[in-house]
Design an enzyme around this catalytic site. Structure first.
Site: not given
Ligand code: THU
Length: 157
Positions: A62, A64, A73, A75, A112, A115
């Site tokens: 991930n 940000e 994310c 994935e 999520c 994804c």
């Molecule tokens: N996140 C993912 O990388 N994958 C997911 O399926 C859910 C959330 C990340 C996004 C963000 O950087 C952090 O987790 C918190 O939501």
């Protein structure tokens, strides 16, 4: 009116040793990928790894951003990188691991909705089931295809 139900199936393992060798290798790649997470806002590190039918593996994590929706994310980072860098290969499996401060969550973090939709697209592109492995410290879940995580997939216009 008819009442209908959809059931989904998945396997639960107690630890990485119980996985078959191919899944175990991919699971380790997803755990390694967590170290690439850039998560200054959530502190939540997610690693994802895609395995192609030839055994090749690519990783993502991930990423940000101060403008929150601009982040991505793990994935989707892994899946987009996998397709962009190896456009002619077929994806076979995706593993995901998540946690905080270097510790993997006890229960698997579940992807999520966005994804899941992207997984569905690459399953279609690959023309074969895309296996999904969700790694937790106390249990590991294996889904044989994206449909089991996203029933009634939208895949056509
Ligand atoms: N996140 C993912 O990388 N994958 C997911 O399926 C859910 C959330 C990340 C996004 C963000 O950087 C952090 O987790 C918190 O939501």
């Amino acid at each position: 009116m008819t009442s209908k139900e959809i059931k989904i199936a998945f396997l639960e393992y107690e630890n990485l040793d119980q996985l078959d060798p191919r899944d175990r290798q991919l699971a380790h790649a997803a755990i390694e990928a967590m170290s690439g997470a850039y998560a200054p806002y959530s502190g939540f590190s997610v690693g994802a790894a895609v395995m192609f039918t030839d055994g090749d593996i690519v990783k993502g994590s991930n990423q940000e951003n101060a403008a929150y929706p601009s982040g991505l994310c793990a994935e989707r980072t892994a899946l987009f990188y996998a397709s962009a860098s190896r456009p002619d290969k077929q994806m076979e499996a995706l593993a995901i691991a998540a946690g905080q401060n270097g510790n993997i969550c006890a229960s698997p973090a579940t992807p999520c909705g966005a994804c899941r939709q992207v997984m569905a697209q690459y399953q279609t592109k690959s023309g074969r089931p895309l296996r999904v492995i969700l790694i937790g410290a106390d249990k590991i879940w294996r889904f044989e295809k994206v449909d089991d995580l996203l029933p009634l997939i939208f895949d056509s216009i």
